[in-house]
Write an enzyme that holds these catalytic residues in place. Structure first.
Site, PDB file in Angstrom:
ATOM      1  N   ASP A  58      -0.044  -7.785   1.736  1.00  0.00           N
ATOM      2  CA  ASP A  58       0.287  -6.353   1.654  1.00  0.00           C
ATOM      3  C   ASP A  58       1.794  -6.150   1.563  1.00  0.00           C
ATOM      4  O   ASP A  58       2.370  -5.283   2.225  1.00  0.00           O
ATOM      5  CB  ASP A  58      -0.289  -5.593   2.858  1.00  0.00           C
ATOM      6  CG  ASP A  58      -0.152  -4.082   2.694  1.00  0.00           C
ATOM      7  OD1 ASP A  58      -0.097  -3.611   1.537  1.00  0.00           O
ATOM      8  OD2 ASP A  58      -0.065  -3.370   3.716  1.00  0.00           O
ATOM      9  N   SER A  88       4.833   2.029   7.976  1.00  0.00           N
ATOM     10  CA  SER A  88       4.448   0.906   7.128  1.00  0.00           C
ATOM     11  C   SER A  88       5.629   0.389   6.304  1.00  0.00           C
ATOM     12  O   SER A  88       6.332   1.166   5.651  1.00  0.00           O
ATOM     13  CB  SER A  88       3.325   1.333   6.179  1.00  0.00           C
ATOM     14  OG  SER A  88       2.159   1.654   6.892  1.00  0.00           O
ATOM     15  N   HIS A 121       0.817  -1.220   0.000  1.00  0.00           N
ATOM     16  CA  HIS A 121       0.000   0.000   0.000  1.00  0.00           C
ATOM     17  C   HIS A 121       0.850   1.270   0.000  1.00  0.00           C
ATOM     18  O   HIS A 121       0.342   2.356  -0.292  1.00  0.00           O
ATOM     19  CB  HIS A 121      -0.977   0.004   1.184  1.00  0.00           C
ATOM     20  CG  HIS A 121      -0.365   0.292   2.513  1.00  0.00           C
ATOM     21  ND1 HIS A 121      -0.081  -0.691   3.446  1.00  0.00           N
ATOM     22  CD2 HIS A 121       0.036   1.458   3.090  1.00  0.00           C
ATOM     23  CE1 HIS A 121       0.431  -0.139   4.528  1.00  0.00           C
ATOM     24  NE2 HIS A 121       0.522   1.162   4.335  1.00  0.00           N
ATOM     25  N   LEU A 159      -4.555  -0.403  14.278  1.00  0.00           N
ATOM     26  CA  LEU A 159      -5.993  -0.456  14.497  1.00  0.00           C
ATOM     27  C   LEU A 159      -6.436   0.726  15.341  1.00  0.00           C
ATOM     28  O   LEU A 159      -5.899   0.963  16.424  1.00  0.00           O
ATOM     29  CB  LEU A 159      -6.378  -1.764  15.194  1.00  0.00           C
ATOM     30  CG  LEU A 159      -7.869  -1.976  15.455  1.00  0.00           C
ATOM     31  CD1 LEU A 159      -8.637  -2.056  14.142  1.00  0.00           C
ATOM     32  CD2 LEU A 159      -8.087  -3.246  16.268  1.00  0.00           C
TER      33      LEU A 159
END
Length: 296
Positions: A169, A248, A139, A267
């Site tokens: 991912d 990330s 992503h 989250l």
């Protein structure tokens, strides 16, 4: 230029050699066994334990209390020191890269080109092979036409996507130019990972870094659904080391500085994309298998 191949920890120890069996001796005449010997054995053990305790509490003549304390102190000093988060950060740092992905949708000198350069997606990556192969999140680079990576020594290079695993991912990048001394990370199987084990996340949250945050493994084999509901991941490592947008694709490492996962998401039940205590990472087995490297 020094080069290293992909590195893994936890090599199997060689099996111990079996001692040669002694030549059979002549069969000895059976000895008589007495029940009182069996009853006496526990008593002898208890007496020995009491004597050792007495010697410890009351040193024999000629041995001073200071000498006893010196022996104990020396034994404590010989215990290997426990690794720290600082040491983990220093070990993984040479393998961490900053990733910038740009849409670059227009021709050179056009308005679209300027807008594309302004729309930058930032993330983190980790070098896993000496040839400049880097793992990051899909992503982070998905849809980008230009990708730049910055190595720990400041060397910058364009990179291209050479592989991807959407179900995890993950994206695999190949840097076009390399620094003089590239250092691939050491990867470690998650087989022995347990909730409560200490871990460190390293990356560039909000483009700031490299930054380190420490925490523990909160759980294993977790499922995650992205806030927009478009992405669903499974078999994830849950941890509580602080991560935010920009982390990330960065490594999640043990206190030994060995990579056990690739940070992929956080989250937050609110609309804000900030950390509230729950982060997720793809196990390194899944990540390395994206390019056929996992030996675990």
């Amino acid at each position: 230029m020094r080069r290293r191949t992909a590195v893994y920890s936890g090599s199997r120890a060689a099996q111990p050699r079996q001692a040669p069996q002694p030549a059979p001796a002549e069969k000895a005449a059976p000895r008589r066994r007495f029940a009182w010997r069996k009853a006496l054995a526990p008593s002898l053990v208890a007496v020995v334990v009491l004597l050792l305790g007495a010697l410890w509490l009351v040193p024999p003549r000629g041995v001073s209390q200071a000498q006893v304390e010196a022996v104990v102190h020396r034994a404590i000093e010989e215990i290997p020191p426990r690794p720290t988060a600082t040491e983990a950060f220093e070990k993984i740092l040479p393998s961490v890269v900053a990733v910038r992905a740009m849409a670059d949708d227009g021709e050179e000198g056009t308005k679209g080109m300027a807008e594309g350069k302004a729309d930058v997606q930032r993330g983190t990556g980790v070098v896993i092979v000496e040839s400049g192969i880097i793992l990051t999140n899909l992503h982070v680079v998905n849809g980008a036409r230009r990708i730049h990576v910055t190595f720990s020594d400041g060397h910058e290079s364009e990179a291209q996507v050479i592989g991807q695993r959407a179900e995890h991912d993950l994206a695999v990048l190949q840097a076009k130019t390399l620094p003089d001394d590239i250092m691939p990370a050491t990867m470690r199987s998650t087989a022995g990972l347990r909730p409560g084990d200490e871990v460190v996340a390293v990356g560039f949250p909000f483009g700031i870094g490299p930054s380190a945050s420490a925490g523990v493994v909160s759980g294993l084999k977790r499922d995650y659904v992205s806030p927009d509901g478009k992405q669903s991941l499974s078999n994830l490592i849950q941890f509580d080391a602080a991560v935010n947008p920009g982390n990330s694709g960065g490594p999640l490492v043990t206190l030994d500085g060995e990579v056990v996962g690739i940070v992929t998401g956080l989250l937050n039940p609110t609309e804000h994309r900030v950390f509230i205590g729950i982060g997720f990472a793809v196990p390194i087995e899944n990540a390395a298998s994206a390019i056929g490297l996992s030996p675990f």
